[in-house]
Design a protein around this motif. Structure first.
Motif, PDB file in Angstrom:
ATOM      1  N   VAL A   1       0.740  -1.153   0.167  1.00 11.65           N
ATOM      2  CA  VAL A   1       0.091   0.086  -0.073  1.00 11.65           C
ATOM      3  C   VAL A   1       0.771   1.367   0.006  1.00 11.65           C
ATOM      4  N   VAL A   2       1.912   1.190   0.780  1.00 11.05           N
ATOM      5  CA  VAL A   2       2.764   2.378   0.819  1.00 11.05           C
ATOM      6  C   VAL A   2       3.378   2.549  -0.532  1.00 11.05           C
ATOM      7  N   GLU A   3       3.849   1.329  -0.996  1.00 14.65           N
ATOM      8  CA  GLU A   3       4.482   1.711  -2.525  1.00 14.65           C
ATOM      9  C   GLU A   3       3.732   2.201  -3.526  1.00 14.65           C
ATOM     10  N   VAL A   4       2.318   1.725  -3.467  1.00 11.64           N
ATOM     11  CA  VAL A   4       1.242   2.289  -4.459  1.00 11.64           C
ATOM     12  C   VAL A   4       0.706   3.768  -4.162  1.00 11.64           C
ATOM     13  N   LEU A   5       0.632   3.878  -2.908  1.00 14.87           N
ATOM     14  CA  LEU A   5      -0.208   5.132  -2.507  1.00 14.87           C
ATOM     15  C   LEU A   5       0.739   6.242  -1.914  1.00 14.87           C
ATOM     16  N   GLY A   6       2.024   5.848  -1.561  1.00 14.03           N
ATOM     17  CA  GLY A   6       2.758   6.656  -0.797  1.00 14.03           C
ATOM     18  C   GLY A   6       3.178   7.864  -1.393  1.00 14.03           C
ATOM     19  N   GLY A   7       3.098   7.994  -2.703  1.00 11.29           N
ATOM     20  CA  GLY A   7       3.420   9.328  -3.454  1.00 11.29           C
ATOM     21  C   GLY A   7       2.216  10.075  -3.256  1.00 11.29           C
ATOM     22  N   HIS A   8       1.083   9.792  -3.069  1.00 10.74           N
ATOM     23  CA  HIS A   8      -0.091  10.688  -2.940  1.00 10.74           C
ATOM     24  C   HIS A   8      -0.286  10.770  -1.241  1.00 10.74           C
ATOM     25  N   PHE A   9       0.184   9.985  -0.498  1.00 12.53           N
ATOM     26  CA  PHE A   9      -0.176  10.122   0.831  1.00 12.53           C
ATOM     27  C   PHE A   9       1.205   9.841   1.547  1.00 12.53           C
ATOM     28  N   PRO A  10       2.020  10.681   1.610  1.00 10.39           N
ATOM     29  CA  PRO A  10       3.569  10.673   2.034  1.00 10.39           C
ATOM     30  C   PRO A  10       3.595  10.087   3.824  1.00 10.39           C
ATOM     31  N   GLU A  11       2.481  10.585   4.391  1.00  9.39           N
ATOM     32  CA  GLU A  11       1.971  10.142   5.792  1.00  9.39           C
ATOM     33  C   GLU A  11       2.261   8.517   6.108  1.00  9.39           C
ATOM     34  N   LEU A  12       1.922   8.030   4.929  1.00  6.46           N
ATOM     35  CA  LEU A  12       2.110   6.585   4.924  1.00  6.46           C
ATOM     36  C   LEU A  12       3.131   5.845   5.256  1.00  6.46           C
ATOM     37  N   ALA A  13       4.366   6.427   4.377  1.00  3.10           N
ATOM     38  CA  ALA A  13       5.630   6.087   4.449  1.00  3.10           C
ATOM     39  C   ALA A  13       6.228   6.433   5.753  1.00  3.10           C
ATOM     40  N   THR A  14       5.919   7.661   6.220  1.00  4.29           N
ATOM     41  CA  THR A  14       6.479   8.214   7.275  1.00  4.29           C
ATOM     42  C   THR A  14       5.898   7.467   8.505  1.00  4.29           C
ATOM     43  N   ARG A  15       4.710   6.855   8.529  1.00  2.98           N
ATOM     44  CA  ARG A  15       4.268   6.250   9.883  1.00  2.98           C
ATOM     45  C   ARG A  15       3.971   4.758   9.411  1.00  2.98           C
ATOM     46  N   GLN A  16       4.881   4.159   8.679  1.00  2.00           N
ATOM     47  CA  GLN A  16       4.526   2.837   8.098  1.00  2.00           C
ATOM     48  C   GLN A  16       4.500   1.869   9.073  1.00  2.00           C
ATOM     49  N   GLU A  17       5.667   2.140  10.071  1.00  2.00           N
ATOM     50  CA  GLU A  17       5.700   1.024  11.584  1.00  2.00           C
ATOM     51  C   GLU A  17       4.489   0.992  12.278  1.00  2.00           C
ATOM     52  N   PHE A  18       4.004   2.598  12.454  1.00  2.00           N
ATOM     53  CA  PHE A  18       2.773   2.534  13.378  1.00  2.00           C
ATOM     54  C   PHE A  18       1.543   1.840  12.587  1.00  2.00           C
ATOM     55  N   VAL A  19       1.189   2.146  11.550  1.00  2.00           N
ATOM     56  CA  VAL A  19       0.166   1.691  10.969  1.00  2.00           C
ATOM     57  C   VAL A  19       0.249  -0.014  10.837  1.00  2.00           C
ATOM     58  N   THR A  20       1.470  -0.664  10.382  1.00  2.00           N
ATOM     59  CA  THR A  20       1.419  -1.945  10.787  1.00  2.00           C
ATOM     60  C   THR A  20       1.099  -2.321  12.008  1.00  2.00           C
ATOM     61  N   GLU A  21       1.676  -1.639  13.021  1.00  2.61           N
ATOM     62  CA  GLU A  21       1.317  -2.028  14.463  1.00  2.61           C
ATOM     63  C   GLU A  21       0.088  -2.063  14.897  1.00  2.61           C
ATOM     64  N   VAL A  22      -0.556  -0.976  14.400  1.00  2.00           N
ATOM     65  CA  VAL A  22      -2.096  -0.840  14.510  1.00  2.00           C
ATOM     66  C   VAL A  22      -2.831  -2.044  14.033  1.00  2.00           C
TER      67      VAL A  22
END
Length: 206
Positions: A11-32
């Motif tokens: 998801v980060v690879e596909v949408l990270g360019g449009h939603f930069p916070e996904l990349a910066t908070r990838q670990e947090f999103v994964t844990e949640v």
């Protein structure tokens, strides 16, 4: 183990360019997501066990009907979807009194709406909070005493979570949304509502 959390890098690879916070908070999103998955699996396991107990009790009483009250308790107390109750009941040769369930559900909605009239939003311990507690070394609350009606639990407060007072309404009279709950050192009069995390409880905990 398999789970939706493994899709986060894609998801980060596909949408990270449009939603930069996904990349910066990838670990947090994964844990949640992992925490949500673990809670769902735990709830599902408990729900299946309770469902089987209902079938056994009804079968022993000579009934092949899951009552509306039983189906609603599975839903409200154990998070067991009524659609799943109906499907599993059919597989076991049972039916579900859906009309009685719907009546119970409407009563529940009415009671919930009355609670909302207080103007205070419910305080909910979210997955991000439980993940933070786990990272801090706190074990899940022990709640096996809920099966013992005579038990008197002696509990210790492990953590406090609270929500601050919401900002005042604007000039248009519209109140802003309630601020999110957060873990705090201690509750204060400035908090709108406060909850506690216990080491032991005789209730069904979050």
């Amino acid at each position: 183990s398999e789970g939706f959390h493994k899709l986060v890098p894609t998801v980060v690879e596909v949408l990270g360019g449009h939603f930069p916070e996904l990349a910066t908070r990838q670990e947090f999103v994964t844990e949640v997501i992992k925490e949500e998955e673990a809670q769902f699996k735990s709830s599902l396991k408990k729900g299946v066990r309770k469902f089987k107990q209902v079938l056994e009790a009804n079968r022993a009483a000579g009934s092949n009907v899951v009552t509306g009250a039983q189906a609603f308790k599975l839903y409200a107390t154990h998070g067991f979807p009524v659609d799943l109750t109906t499907l599993m009941a059919e597989e076991a040769g049972f039916t579900v009194d859906e009309a009685a369930f719907n009546e119970k559900f409407e009563q529940h909605k009415l009671a919930s709406s009355k609670t909302k009239d207080t103007g205070i939003a419910p305080l909910v311990l979210e997955a991000e909070h439980t993940a933070e507690l786990e990272r801090s070394g706190f074990a899940p609350t022990e709640n096996s005493l809920k099966y013992d009606w005579t038990a008197a639990a002696k509990a210790r407060v492990l953590a406090v979570f609270a929500r601050d007072q919401p900002p005042a309404a604007g000039a248009d009279g519209v109140a802003p949304p309630a601020p999110p709950a957060r873990l705090v050192q201690t509750g204060t009069p400035e908090h709108q509502v406060v909850g506690v995390v216990l080491d032991v409880t005789s209730f069904y905990h979050e």
